[in-house]
Design a protein around this motif. Sequence first.
Motif, PDB file in Angstrom:
ATOM      1  N   ASP A  13       1.338  -0.862   0.136  1.00  0.00           N
ATOM      2  CA  ASP A  13      -0.162  -0.140   0.335  1.00  0.00           C
ATOM      3  C   ASP A  13       0.536   1.079  -0.155  1.00  0.00           C
ATOM      4  O   ASP A  13       1.351   1.614   0.855  1.00  0.00           O
ATOM      5  CB  ASP A  13      -0.864  -0.146   1.442  1.00  0.00           C
ATOM      6  CG  ASP A  13      -1.878   0.872   1.214  1.00  0.00           C
ATOM      7  OD1 ASP A  13      -2.035   1.914   0.474  1.00  0.00           O
ATOM      8  OD2 ASP A  13      -2.604   1.123   2.522  1.00  0.00           O
ATOM      9  N   ASP A  69       0.840   4.244  -1.476  1.00  0.00           N
ATOM     10  CA  ASP A  69      -0.325   5.652  -1.125  1.00  0.00           C
ATOM     11  C   ASP A  69      -0.875   5.374  -0.127  1.00  0.00           C
ATOM     12  O   ASP A  69      -1.461   6.700   0.547  1.00  0.00           O
ATOM     13  CB  ASP A  69      -0.696   6.012  -2.312  1.00  0.00           C
ATOM     14  CG  ASP A  69      -1.789   4.935  -2.355  1.00  0.00           C
ATOM     15  OD1 ASP A  69      -2.454   4.073  -1.831  1.00  0.00           O
ATOM     16  OD2 ASP A  69      -2.825   5.464  -3.383  1.00  0.00           O
ATOM     17  N   ASP A 102      -3.342   4.589   1.689  1.00  0.00           N
ATOM     18  CA  ASP A 102      -4.804   4.991   1.512  1.00  0.00           C
ATOM     19  C   ASP A 102      -6.347   2.999   2.132  1.00  0.00           C
ATOM     20  O   ASP A 102      -6.722   3.554   1.869  1.00  0.00           O
ATOM     21  CB  ASP A 102      -5.589   5.016   0.518  1.00  0.00           C
ATOM     22  CG  ASP A 102      -5.188   3.862  -0.666  1.00  0.00           C
ATOM     23  OD1 ASP A 102      -4.914   3.280  -0.307  1.00  0.00           O
ATOM     24  OD2 ASP A 102      -5.653   4.547  -2.009  1.00  0.00           O
ATOM     25  N   LYS A 117      -6.027   0.450   0.648  1.00  0.00           N
ATOM     26  CA  LYS A 117      -6.722  -0.526   0.029  1.00  0.00           C
ATOM     27  C   LYS A 117      -6.103  -0.731  -1.497  1.00  0.00           C
ATOM     28  O   LYS A 117      -4.797   0.718  -1.106  1.00  0.00           O
ATOM     29  CB  LYS A 117      -7.995   0.002  -0.240  1.00  0.00           C
ATOM     30  CG  LYS A 117      -7.962   2.022  -0.833  1.00  0.00           C
ATOM     31  CD  LYS A 117      -9.307   1.823  -1.542  1.00  0.00           C
ATOM     32  CE  LYS A 117      -9.141   3.858  -2.376  1.00  0.00           C
ATOM     33  NZ  LYS A 117     -10.634   3.703  -2.912  1.00  0.00           N
ATOM     34  N   ILE A 118      -6.063  -1.597  -1.493  1.00  0.00           N
ATOM     35  CA  ILE A 118      -4.688  -2.269  -2.913  1.00  0.00           C
ATOM     36  C   ILE A 118      -4.902  -1.694  -4.365  1.00  0.00           C
ATOM     37  O   ILE A 118      -6.432  -2.594  -4.297  1.00  0.00           O
ATOM     38  CB  ILE A 118      -4.114  -3.138  -2.418  1.00  0.00           C
ATOM     39  CG1 ILE A 118      -4.020  -3.875  -1.368  1.00  0.00           C
ATOM     40  CG2 ILE A 118      -2.759  -4.087  -3.965  1.00  0.00           C
ATOM     41  CD1 ILE A 118      -2.148  -3.222  -0.668  1.00  0.00           C
ATOM     42  N   GLU A 157      -0.585  -1.519  -7.179  1.00  0.00           N
ATOM     43  CA  GLU A 157       0.068  -1.559  -5.775  1.00  0.00           C
ATOM     44  C   GLU A 157      -0.026  -3.060  -6.124  1.00  0.00           C
ATOM     45  O   GLU A 157       1.118  -3.705  -5.144  1.00  0.00           O
ATOM     46  CB  GLU A 157      -0.696  -0.912  -4.491  1.00  0.00           C
ATOM     47  CG  GLU A 157      -0.716   0.056  -4.612  1.00  0.00           C
ATOM     48  CD  GLU A 157      -1.199   1.121  -3.718  1.00  0.00           C
ATOM     49  OE1 GLU A 157      -0.944   1.975  -3.521  1.00  0.00           O
ATOM     50  OE2 GLU A 157      -2.341   0.349  -3.969  1.00  0.00           O
TER      51      GLU A 157
HETATM   52 CA    CA Z   1      -3.280   2.079  -1.544  1.00  0.00          CA
END
Ligand code: CA
Length: 198
Positions: free
Chosen positions: A73, A75, A77, A79-80, A84
Amino acid sequence: MPVVEAKDLLDRKLDVCFTHGDVNGNGFLEAADSLALAARVATYLGEPMGSHKTQKLFQAFENFWKHVTIKMDTDNDGKISPEEWRKGLRKAFAEDPDGYKKGFHPVAEAIFSICDRDDDGSLGQSEFAKFHAAFGCTSANSQLAFEHLDADGDGTLTVEELLNAWHEYYTSNDPNARGNWLYGDPSDKTVAVGKPTR
Ligand SMILES: [Ca+2]
Ligand SMILES: [Ca+2]
Ligand SMILES: [Ca+2]
């Protein structure tokens, strides 16, 4: 031999498993997807939610999720994205044998154990087919997978045959690897592939 196009084989296999994991189909993998997939496997196999095998399965999926999100992950956030996932899963498993052992091996073992309905240490085709159904594979692909993974052709899959297949599926770019067939024909266009990255 299946002809693999522009995108390399490992990327394609990882995309297939992204689609399996994206249970709610929103184009990202989240912790909830991982647990939903575990619940699907237990349900399709007819294993009660509170059983020891189901608990082990949930623990393994949770551990897998923790392990991979740290690496993937980028960035942050929670979620993938498909990109990613592709990059991260290579780093987490294909390029890190120890990471595979810690992050994925327990999932493979827990799935095997829950699939082995009669606890005889091997899977018959019907046991394996239920696992595939939980992942959304067609029965034709399930049958192909079984035939290819049954290395000694005795009509059952041992834990060793299956653990090898999993390992090859998630780490190998070898077009001849038996494990490419884990979810059916790796060149089958109808096998779900991940949504395109933007
Ligand atoms: Ca992400
Ligand atoms: Ca069995
Ligand atoms: Ca066998």
